[in-house]
Motif scaffolding. Sequence first.
Motif, PDB file in Angstrom:
ATOM      1  N   ALA B 116      39.092  49.565 -67.567  1.00 34.36           N
ATOM      2  CA  ALA B 116      38.457  49.659 -68.888  1.00 34.36           C
ATOM      3  C   ALA B 116      37.285  48.699 -69.045  1.00 34.36           C
ATOM      4  CB  ALA B 116      39.497  49.404 -69.984  1.00 34.36           C
ATOM      5  N   ILE B 117      37.289  47.591 -68.276  1.00 31.81           N
ATOM      6  CA  ILE B 117      36.145  46.678 -68.370  1.00 31.81           C
ATOM      7  C   ILE B 117      35.317  46.733 -67.079  1.00 31.81           C
ATOM      8  CG2 ILE B 117      37.170  45.123 -70.073  1.00 31.81           C
ATOM      9  CD1 ILE B 117      37.812  43.194 -67.757  1.00 31.81           C
ATOM     10  N   ASP B 118      35.433  47.857 -66.365  1.00 24.52           N
ATOM     11  CA  ASP B 118      34.553  48.152 -65.219  1.00 24.52           C
ATOM     12  C   ASP B 118      34.672  47.181 -64.051  1.00 24.52           C
ATOM     13  OD1 ASP B 118      33.412  50.479 -66.199  1.00 24.52           O
ATOM     14  OD2 ASP B 118      32.048  49.347 -67.478  1.00 24.52           O
ATOM     15  N   LEU B 119      35.849  46.637 -63.831  1.00 26.29           N
ATOM     16  CA  LEU B 119      36.038  45.827 -62.624  1.00 26.29           C
ATOM     17  C   LEU B 119      36.143  46.771 -61.432  1.00 26.29           C
ATOM     18  CD1 LEU B 119      38.579  43.181 -63.969  1.00 26.29           C
ATOM     19  CD2 LEU B 119      36.094  42.972 -63.741  1.00 26.29           C
ATOM     20  N   SER B 120      35.822  46.263 -60.249  1.00 25.49           N
ATOM     21  CA  SER B 120      35.854  47.142 -59.077  1.00 25.49           C
ATOM     22  C   SER B 120      37.309  47.411 -58.669  1.00 25.49           C
ATOM     23  CB  SER B 120      35.064  46.511 -57.938  1.00 25.49           C
ATOM     24  OG  SER B 120      35.654  45.297 -57.582  1.00 25.49           O
ATOM     25  N   PRO B 121      37.547  48.530 -57.947  1.00 28.58           N
ATOM     26  CA  PRO B 121      38.915  48.982 -57.651  1.00 28.58           C
ATOM     27  C   PRO B 121      39.816  47.904 -57.034  1.00 28.58           C
ATOM     28  CG  PRO B 121      37.327  50.640 -56.983  1.00 28.58           C
ATOM     29  CD  PRO B 121      36.532  49.441 -57.400  1.00 28.58           C
ATOM     30  N   GLY B 122      39.285  47.166 -56.048  1.00 24.98           N
ATOM     31  CA  GLY B 122      40.119  46.145 -55.399  1.00 24.98           C
ATOM     32  C   GLY B 122      40.575  45.091 -56.391  1.00 24.98           C
TER      33      GLY B 122
ATOM     34  N   ASP C  67      32.991  39.533 -57.867  1.00 18.98           N
ATOM     35  CA  ASP C  67      32.396  39.295 -56.555  1.00 18.98           C
ATOM     36  C   ASP C  67      33.363  39.683 -55.441  1.00 18.98           C
ATOM     37  OD1 ASP C  67      31.059  38.440 -54.368  1.00 18.98           O
ATOM     38  OD2 ASP C  67      30.727  36.397 -55.071  1.00 18.98           O
ATOM     39  N   VAL C  68      33.358  40.988 -55.123  1.00 18.32           N
ATOM     40  CA  VAL C  68      34.286  41.494 -54.110  1.00 18.32           C
ATOM     41  C   VAL C  68      33.988  40.901 -52.735  1.00 18.32           C
ATOM     42  CG1 VAL C  68      35.158  43.551 -52.956  1.00 18.32           C
ATOM     43  CG2 VAL C  68      34.682  43.611 -55.389  1.00 18.32           C
ATOM     44  N   ASN C  69      32.707  40.638 -52.448  1.00 21.90           N
ATOM     45  CA  ASN C  69      32.355  40.091 -51.133  1.00 21.90           C
ATOM     46  C   ASN C  69      33.090  38.789 -50.844  1.00 21.90           C
ATOM     47  OD1 ASN C  69      30.592  42.151 -50.494  1.00 21.90           O
ATOM     48  ND2 ASN C  69      28.895  41.159 -51.581  1.00 21.90           N
ATOM     49  N   LEU C  70      33.166  37.926 -51.869  1.00 24.20           N
ATOM     50  CA  LEU C  70      33.847  36.652 -51.704  1.00 24.20           C
ATOM     51  C   LEU C  70      35.316  36.886 -51.331  1.00 24.20           C
ATOM     52  CD1 LEU C  70      32.708  33.824 -52.047  1.00 24.20           C
ATOM     53  CD2 LEU C  70      33.791  33.724 -54.278  1.00 24.20           C
ATOM     54  N   LEU C  71      35.936  37.864 -51.991  1.00 21.09           N
ATOM     55  CA  LEU C  71      37.346  38.162 -51.698  1.00 21.09           C
ATOM     56  C   LEU C  71      37.516  38.656 -50.265  1.00 21.09           C
ATOM     57  CD1 LEU C  71      38.662  39.767 -54.991  1.00 21.09           C
ATOM     58  CD2 LEU C  71      38.258  37.376 -54.399  1.00 21.09           C
TER      59      LEU C  71
END
Lengths: 203, 203, 203
Positions: B116-122, C67-71
């Motif tokens: 709902a707040i557009d965070l990425s899937p992971g 910041d998915v890259n950091l993860l």
Amino acid sequence: MTVSLSAFSLVIEVLATIAFTVSGVFAALEKKLDVFGVTIIAFITALGGGTVRDVLIGATPVAWMKDVNLLLIILGTVAITLLLRKHMGNLHQTLLLFDALGLGLFTVVGIRKGLAIDLSPGICVALGTITGCFGGVVRDILLNKIPTLFQKEIYATACIAGGVLYLILIRPFGEETAEVTAIITISLIRIIAYRRKWTLPPL
Amino acid sequence: MTVSLSAFSLVIEVLATIAFTVSGVFAALEKKLDVFGVTIIAFITALGGGTVRDVLIGATPVAWMKDVNLLLIILGTVAITLLLRKHMGNLHQTLLLFDALGLGLFTVVGIRKGLAIDLSPGICVALGTITGCFGGVVRDILLNKIPTLFQKEIYATACIAGGVLYLILIRPFGEETAEVTAIITISLIRIIAYRRKWTLPPL
Amino acid sequence: MTVSLSAFSLVIEVLATIAFTVSGVFAALEKKLDVFGVTIIAFITALGGGTVRDVLIGATPVAWMKDVNLLLIILGTVAITLLLRKHMGNLHQTLLLFDALGLGLFTVVGIRKGLAIDLSPGICVALGTITGCFGGVVRDILLNKIPTLFQKEIYATACIAGGVLYLILIRPFGEETAEVTAIITISLIRIIAYRRKWTLPPL
């Protein structure tokens, strides 16, 4: 009246902050921390309850970030406590009084912040209790102990009783009367419970 | 369909809250806390995951502050569990089922809040896992134990597997199908892992 | 200059994240956690300081959620560390250097975030120190230890010294010079303190 009440609140807040800071210093000394560790534990004991409250309701930046004077009072208290720690046994009664008054004030402050954002009464009492008690909880977690609060002291119970009283009195008698009565009630329950070693039943 | 799905969700949420509360009470009893301590640990076990989630995404005041009914359910569950605790051994299987269903539901709720707040899937899967699991983590920290979650149970792994499945299914099959499938998958993995004592490899 | 400075910051951030992750993995291995537990402790060590900072100032969703890259870097580092852990003794010096540089960078990042929302200088230094140090504090709480930070290492002290220097230099010399000087100062104090086993006085 507002002026004298807020002056009254300010004096209690300073005394309470001093008492909470001193209790943090002594708790940290038992675990043989270094100067920095003792200082941080003292800060967390004094500010932790309000910090948890502010984070839960989203009142950020949390209160202590806007009040440098409070941080200086804590820092000064830590320094004085460390210097005079061998002579502070005599202050035990005084500190207990400050601590009890502070517990009352912090609880009322937390309840008011909850009322200001229209939380329901039961939640406001919970928020007040968190404000009064969670500094000690975070301190104990950092010192690797099960929080004393959960084990044997009538501490939260005093906050809940005084908090409910505050909410009952605020409509008919106004904010000032409710605040003073709640603070005195919480302080008295705390002091009497401490003296008579009242505890909640173990299970 | 929406009505029946949200009714379905509500029933699971109540059952899950009861199961999490009961598990909190029993964990607290092992450490000989007083009545207040047991009650707080029960609240934290039931509400801690959602609270950590809401604080991390800034959805404040956190969810439980807006839902007095949930607090009353927890309070009632604590009272009943304390009264009947010697006779609750028989409920073990039922509570495991509620707990597993709740783990599934809480995970899905967390993922949805992230979407709902557009965070990425992971990140959404991480948020769902936090919602499902962190009540138990905070409980264990307060009880001065290394969180069980990090040591030997396939618990978070079930959330991650079900969460990924939810995200795969939601586009082609819609929200209802994705939700039901994810909840069932998470519950089944949890129950089978518990029964067969599956664990992740130690290192 | 801005480009090269931010490239410089990015490189340090990646190296620091790797160093913090590796230290989290080794701390978790000592407590015999499973693969999932080790991974979570590594994440918390690397991201905990920034997370506590963002929660306290209300910068939510917290930084790592964007910041998915950091993860992915953390996840890759955990995998490589677990595979090669028996051969990593030789990397000790390298990791100490990354860790020290990261401590410096994270401190400066925290101070900047405080300045950006007009917090007073003393609070900004506190915020920088929290950013640099609290990943390790949360890691130690989860591993059921009294945080090392409070006991014997000159770690926070380095952050405070470098942070004050940053604030002194930023007006007369500009942001770039202040940043580079602060990072080098913090790193040097940290490395020299580690080598010579400097500690704060116990009490």
